[in-house]
Design a protein around this motif. Structure first.
Motif, PDB file in Angstrom:
ATOM      1  N   HIS A  12       0.814  -1.206   0.000  1.00  0.00           N
ATOM      2  CA  HIS A  12       0.000   0.000   0.000  1.00  0.00           C
ATOM      3  C   HIS A  12       0.855   1.266   0.000  1.00  0.00           C
ATOM      4  O   HIS A  12       0.324   2.362   0.056  1.00  0.00           O
ATOM      5  N   GLN A  13       2.188   1.118  -0.061  1.00  0.00           N
ATOM      6  CA  GLN A  13       3.075   2.260  -0.017  1.00  0.00           C
ATOM      7  C   GLN A  13       3.573   2.621  -1.408  1.00  0.00           C
ATOM      8  O   GLN A  13       3.640   1.783  -2.304  1.00  0.00           O
ATOM      9  N   THR A  14       3.960   3.893  -1.563  1.00  0.00           N
ATOM     10  CA  THR A  14       4.711   4.268  -2.751  1.00  0.00           C
ATOM     11  C   THR A  14       6.110   3.676  -2.621  1.00  0.00           C
ATOM     12  O   THR A  14       6.530   3.255  -1.534  1.00  0.00           O
ATOM     13  N   LYS A  15       6.851   3.669  -3.717  1.00  0.00           N
ATOM     14  CA  LYS A  15       8.219   3.154  -3.655  1.00  0.00           C
ATOM     15  C   LYS A  15       9.080   4.014  -2.740  1.00  0.00           C
ATOM     16  O   LYS A  15       9.935   3.505  -2.012  1.00  0.00           O
ATOM     17  N   GLN A  16       8.845   5.323  -2.780  1.00  0.00           N
ATOM     18  CA  GLN A  16       9.587   6.200  -1.877  1.00  0.00           C
ATOM     19  C   GLN A  16       9.234   5.899  -0.426  1.00  0.00           C
ATOM     20  O   GLN A  16      10.104   5.823   0.438  1.00  0.00           O
ATOM     21  N   GLY A  17       7.940   5.717  -0.153  1.00  0.00           N
ATOM     22  CA  GLY A  17       7.514   5.408   1.206  1.00  0.00           C
ATOM     23  C   GLY A  17       8.071   4.087   1.688  1.00  0.00           C
ATOM     24  O   GLY A  17       8.485   3.950   2.844  1.00  0.00           O
ATOM     25  N   PHE A  18       8.093   3.103   0.790  1.00  0.00           N
ATOM     26  CA  PHE A  18       8.656   1.797   1.137  1.00  0.00           C
ATOM     27  C   PHE A  18      10.139   1.920   1.467  1.00  0.00           C
ATOM     28  O   PHE A  18      10.621   1.382   2.472  1.00  0.00           O
ATOM     29  N   ALA A  19      10.885   2.643   0.612  1.00  0.00           N
ATOM     30  CA  ALA A  19      12.321   2.809   0.844  1.00  0.00           C
ATOM     31  C   ALA A  19      12.570   3.556   2.149  1.00  0.00           C
ATOM     32  O   ALA A  19      13.440   3.175   2.946  1.00  0.00           O
ATOM     33  N   TYR A  20      11.797   4.609   2.374  1.00  0.00           N
ATOM     34  CA  TYR A  20      11.962   5.406   3.595  1.00  0.00           C
ATOM     35  C   TYR A  20      11.686   4.572   4.845  1.00  0.00           C
ATOM     36  O   TYR A  20      12.495   4.543   5.780  1.00  0.00           O
ATOM     37  N   ILE A  51      16.934   3.904  -8.153  1.00  0.00           N
ATOM     38  CA  ILE A  51      17.711   4.772  -7.269  1.00  0.00           C
ATOM     39  C   ILE A  51      16.940   6.023  -6.854  1.00  0.00           C
ATOM     40  O   ILE A  51      17.245   6.627  -5.825  1.00  0.00           O
ATOM     41  N   ILE A  52      15.924   6.420  -7.631  1.00  0.00           N
ATOM     42  CA  ILE A  52      15.217   7.677  -7.333  1.00  0.00           C
ATOM     43  C   ILE A  52      14.502   7.627  -5.985  1.00  0.00           C
ATOM     44  O   ILE A  52      14.690   8.523  -5.150  1.00  0.00           O
ATOM     45  N   PRO A  53      13.669   6.608  -5.689  1.00  0.00           N
ATOM     46  CA  PRO A  53      13.028   6.582  -4.370  1.00  0.00           C
ATOM     47  C   PRO A  53      14.022   6.429  -3.226  1.00  0.00           C
ATOM     48  O   PRO A  53      13.786   6.932  -2.121  1.00  0.00           O
ATOM     49  N   VAL A  54      15.146   5.761  -3.479  1.00  0.00           N
ATOM     50  CA  VAL A  54      16.163   5.632  -2.435  1.00  0.00           C
ATOM     51  C   VAL A  54      16.787   6.992  -2.138  1.00  0.00           C
ATOM     52  O   VAL A  54      16.961   7.378  -0.978  1.00  0.00           O
ATOM     53  N   ARG A  55      17.114   7.732  -3.196  1.00  0.00           N
ATOM     54  CA  ARG A  55      17.697   9.061  -2.998  1.00  0.00           C
ATOM     55  C   ARG A  55      16.726   9.970  -2.246  1.00  0.00           C
ATOM     56  O   ARG A  55      17.117  10.698  -1.327  1.00  0.00           O
TER      57      ARG A  55
END
Length: 225
Positions: A12-20, A51-55
């Motif tokens: 249910h998360q965005t990729k950025q939310g998951f990475a964070y 790499i974008i959501p990780v950054r």
């Protein structure tokens, strides 16, 4: 150490939310150690994202003080400094002075039963030398106090500070926490008794003693490292 790649609710998360969330959890649990380099390409591979959501996640974590930008190195897990430990315990003391007073004033019988049960289980863990179990129960006890106030914002603030405290206690588990369990558990019993008795001056004194005793133990350990 491997990162969690499929935490509950990840779908249910965005990729950025998951990475964070995954990186934050790994830092607070000391799976990613203070000072450890955070190479974006490697993290992206381990998390299964670009790499974008990780950054973007690292930028958020840097704003929270959990990631540092090191010259000629790049991103790294922020160290646990003396100042950061003082910050955690100073803020936690203020939050818990408010929370314990509210629970003493308005806490439901169910809330008091929960706290009483947790302290009893913590007593058993302490006496049996099960210090890791005790430490996890300790976090639950402090979460339960804030949850019993019924104030979502207070709960959110306490959760964030306790997350930072968890990182400190995990990193210094053998050097500090194991040696303070008996004193800390006695202080928990004192806090609970004052909550139940609605003895506000005594309650305030016990909360301050508890937080300042823990802070003093960590600072003393740092001085001898």
């Amino acid at each position: 150490m491997p990162l969690l790649t499929n935490p509950t609710g990840a779908r249910h998360q965005t990729k950025q939310g998951f990475a964070y969330q995954t990186l934050r959890r790994a830092i607070l649990a000391c799976e990613l150690q203070p000072g450890e380099r955070l190479v974006i390409d490697d993290l992206a591979t381990r998390l299964g994202v670009s790499i974008i959501p990780v950054r973007e996640a690292l930028q958020i974590l840097q704003s929270e003080g959990l990631v540092a930008s090191v010259p000629h190195v790049g991103a790294a897990v922020a160290p646990i400094s003396r100042a950061s430990i003082v910050d955690v315990f100073t803020v936690l003391e203020g939050l818990e002075l408010m929370a314990t007073r509210l629970v003493a004033l308005e806490g439901s019988p169910t809330a008091l039963e929960t706290l009483t049960r947790l302290v009893a289980v913590m007593n058993d863990a302490s006496h049996a030398g099960r210090f890791e179990e005790w430490a996890d129960l300790n976090t639950r006890f402090h979460h339960a106090i804030s949850a019993s106030t019924g104030l979502p914002l207070l709960g959110e603030m306490t959760d964030r500070v306790l997350g930072l405290w968890d990182r400190v206690r995990r990193y210094y588990f053998n050097g500090v926490l194991c040696h303070r369990v008996a004193d800390a558990q006695r202080e928990h019993r004192d806090i609970l008794a004052a909550i139940i008795a609605r003895d506000f001056p005594t309650l305030e004194a016990h909360v301050r003693t508890h937080n300042r005793g823990a802070l003093a133990a960590y600072l003393a350990h740092l001085e001898h490292e």
